[in-house]
Scaffold this active site. Structure first.
Site, mmCIF file in Angstrom:
data_model
loop_
_atom_site.group_PDB
_atom_site.id
_atom_site.type_symbol
_atom_site.label_atom_id
_atom_site.label_comp_id
_atom_site.label_asym_id
_atom_site.label_seq_id
_atom_site.Cartn_x
_atom_site.Cartn_y
_atom_site.Cartn_z
ATOM 1 N N ARG A 151 0.849 -1.195 0.000
ATOM 2 C CA ARG A 151 0.000 0.000 0.000
ATOM 3 C C ARG A 151 0.883 1.243 0.000
ATOM 4 O O ARG A 151 2.014 1.217 0.479
ATOM 5 C CB ARG A 151 -0.906 0.006 1.227
ATOM 6 C CG ARG A 151 -1.814 -1.200 1.361
ATOM 7 C CD ARG A 151 -2.581 -1.167 2.678
ATOM 8 N NE ARG A 151 -3.458 -2.332 2.817
ATOM 9 C CZ ARG A 151 -3.108 -3.472 3.382
ATOM 10 N NH1 ARG A 151 -1.873 -3.622 3.867
ATOM 11 N NH2 ARG A 151 -3.965 -4.479 3.481
ATOM 12 N N LYS A 175 -1.670 -3.114 8.019
ATOM 13 C CA LYS A 175 -2.835 -2.780 8.827
ATOM 14 C C LYS A 175 -2.767 -3.503 10.164
ATOM 15 O O LYS A 175 -2.344 -4.652 10.251
ATOM 16 C CB LYS A 175 -4.120 -3.181 8.086
ATOM 17 C CG LYS A 175 -4.461 -2.263 6.922
ATOM 18 C CD LYS A 175 -5.819 -2.605 6.348
ATOM 19 C CE LYS A 175 -6.219 -1.616 5.258
ATOM 20 N NZ LYS A 175 -7.551 -1.923 4.701
ATOM 21 N N HIS A 247 -3.070 2.950 -5.470
ATOM 22 C CA HIS A 247 -3.626 1.640 -5.133
ATOM 23 C C HIS A 247 -3.853 0.786 -6.381
ATOM 24 O O HIS A 247 -3.891 -0.443 -6.298
ATOM 25 C CB HIS A 247 -4.939 1.817 -4.375
ATOM 26 C CG HIS A 247 -5.222 0.718 -3.404
ATOM 27 N ND1 HIS A 247 -4.476 0.516 -2.257
ATOM 28 C CD2 HIS A 247 -6.150 -0.271 -3.425
ATOM 29 C CE1 HIS A 247 -4.951 -0.527 -1.599
ATOM 30 N NE2 HIS A 247 -5.960 -1.030 -2.295
ATOM 31 N N ARG A 250 -1.204 -1.660 -6.851
ATOM 32 C CA ARG A 250 -1.389 -2.838 -5.990
ATOM 33 C C ARG A 250 -2.364 -3.812 -6.664
ATOM 34 O O ARG A 250 -2.127 -5.016 -6.682
ATOM 35 C CB ARG A 250 -1.907 -2.378 -4.631
ATOM 36 C CG ARG A 250 -2.183 -3.493 -3.614
ATOM 37 C CD ARG A 250 -2.483 -2.829 -2.269
ATOM 38 N NE ARG A 250 -3.146 -3.695 -1.313
ATOM 39 C CZ ARG A 250 -2.522 -4.510 -0.464
ATOM 40 N NH1 ARG A 250 -1.195 -4.584 -0.495
ATOM 41 N NH2 ARG A 250 -3.178 -5.246 0.393
ATOM 42 N N HIS A 273 -3.526 -9.611 3.166
ATOM 43 C CA HIS A 273 -4.968 -9.744 3.382
ATOM 44 C C HIS A 273 -5.232 -10.736 4.507
ATOM 45 O O HIS A 273 -4.692 -11.842 4.512
ATOM 46 C CB HIS A 273 -5.660 -10.244 2.113
ATOM 47 C CG HIS A 273 -5.784 -9.200 1.048
ATOM 48 N ND1 HIS A 273 -6.048 -9.513 -0.272
ATOM 49 C CD2 HIS A 273 -5.697 -7.849 1.105
ATOM 50 C CE1 HIS A 273 -6.108 -8.400 -0.978
ATOM 51 N NE2 HIS A 273 -5.890 -7.380 -0.165
ATOM 52 N N TYR A 282 -9.592 -10.672 -7.164
ATOM 53 C CA TYR A 282 -8.702 -10.613 -8.320
ATOM 54 C C TYR A 282 -8.887 -11.811 -9.236
ATOM 55 O O TYR A 282 -8.595 -11.734 -10.427
ATOM 56 C CB TYR A 282 -7.248 -10.506 -7.861
ATOM 57 C CG TYR A 282 -6.991 -9.257 -7.067
ATOM 58 C CD1 TYR A 282 -7.006 -8.006 -7.679
ATOM 59 C CD2 TYR A 282 -6.778 -9.297 -5.697
ATOM 60 C CE1 TYR A 282 -6.802 -6.843 -6.955
ATOM 61 C CE2 TYR A 282 -6.564 -8.143 -4.969
ATOM 62 C CZ TYR A 282 -6.580 -6.921 -5.593
ATOM 63 O OH TYR A 282 -6.391 -5.769 -4.877
#
Length: 301
Positions: A151, A175, A247, A250, A273, A282
């Protein structure tokens, strides 16, 4: 206890105990402040009492959000915040039941992520000029984003010790402040190696000291907004879609990896993730492209 006091405790809990990012805490604060404000307006009270935080109240809040024209994704986020806050209050013994537990958020429209083709990525990566330090820095930024799939917030937060150019590995703090490893290809390593020389010269010129990998012209850490601006500049120079964001690189990384046959769980790990379902979006992109190719190429399609 008023719900305002409960909210203050909940936000502290998120930051200190759950180790949530500042951005996450800010989002919860904004969402829940709006919810409490709605209840105060309806009850005509200065504070929200525990007894006013009911399923009926929460349902009215969600209905009001719909009436105000909020996006489905925003409404779902607000409801999720209310649900998490109420769960915390139940654990703290403030509430007996979670008033938002039985409420369902709006059905989300499926949006496939925007990504660049491989040819477009190559155009973009070639756009920054190699004739000045800013161009060489920008190329290192773009190469790193695409090569690693990190990110933009993770990119600008990189320090020198987190980047191992010998092995082509980055230690990323993502995150929830969780660490993971991301990979760099030889082009990204080469661009970073060149940038490091410019970086040293820039710090010598400005007299600054920092561990940040990517710097602005004053020797300070590059910001996410600055990365957005430099990307917009190079998109224009390359004649690419101006709606492309950092983004998007990414998204492009993940799509191209899966197109080339990468294992989805490996891509999930590289992206950081928590849920495989997040990465599976995706696969929808690659499936859609396969269907389009089939429709164009198969004689009986």
């Amino acid at each position: 206890m008023t719900l305002e006091q409960g909210l203050a405790d909940f936000l502290t809990h998120l930051g200190l105990e759950k180790n949530s990012s500042d951005k996450t805490v800010k989002s919860y604060r904004e969402d829940l402040t709006q919810a409490l404000g709605f209840v105060r307006d309806r009850t005509k009270k200065g504070h929200v009492a525990v007894g006013d935080w009911t399923t009926r109240t929460v349902r009215s809040f969600v209905s009001w959000l719909h009436e105000q024209g909020y996006a489905k994704s925003t409404i779902a986020r607000r409801l999720a915040a209310v649900r998490s806050f109420s769960k915390y209050l139940c654990r703290a013994g403030v509430l007996d039941v979670n008033p938002a537990l039985a409420l369902r958020g709006p059905k989300q429209d499926k949006k496939l992520p925007h990504f660049l083709t491989l040819a477009d990525v190559q155009k973009l990566l070639a756009a920054p000029p190699a004739t000045d330090w800013a161009g060489r820095r920008d190329r290192a930024v773009l190469e790193t984003l695409y090569a690693s799939g990190i990110r933009v917030s993770e990119l600008v937060g990189l320090d020198l010790l987190a980047v191992d150019l010998n092995d082509g590995v980055i230690t990323v703090r993502g995150k929830g402040k969780k660490e993971r490893l991301a990979l760099l290809g030889p082009d990204a390593v080469k661009a970073l190696t060149t940038w490091y020389e410019d970086r040293s010269a820039l710090l010598a010129r400005t007299g600054q000291e920092t561990d940040a990998v990517f710097l602005n012209n004053k020797g300070g850490r590059l910001t996410t907004r600055s990365v957005g601006r430099l990307l917009s500049h190079h998109l224009k120079a390359a004649g690419l879609d101006p709606r492309t964001s950092p983004h998007t690189l990414r998204h492009s990384f993940a799509t191209h990896m899966l197109d080339a046959g990468a294992d989805i769980r490996g891509v999930q790990e590289l992206l950081g993730h928590k849920s495989l379902a997040t990465t599976q979006v995706y696969t929808h992109v690659t499936t859609q492209r396969l269907q389009q190719s089939y429709q164009k190429a198969h004689p009986r399609a």
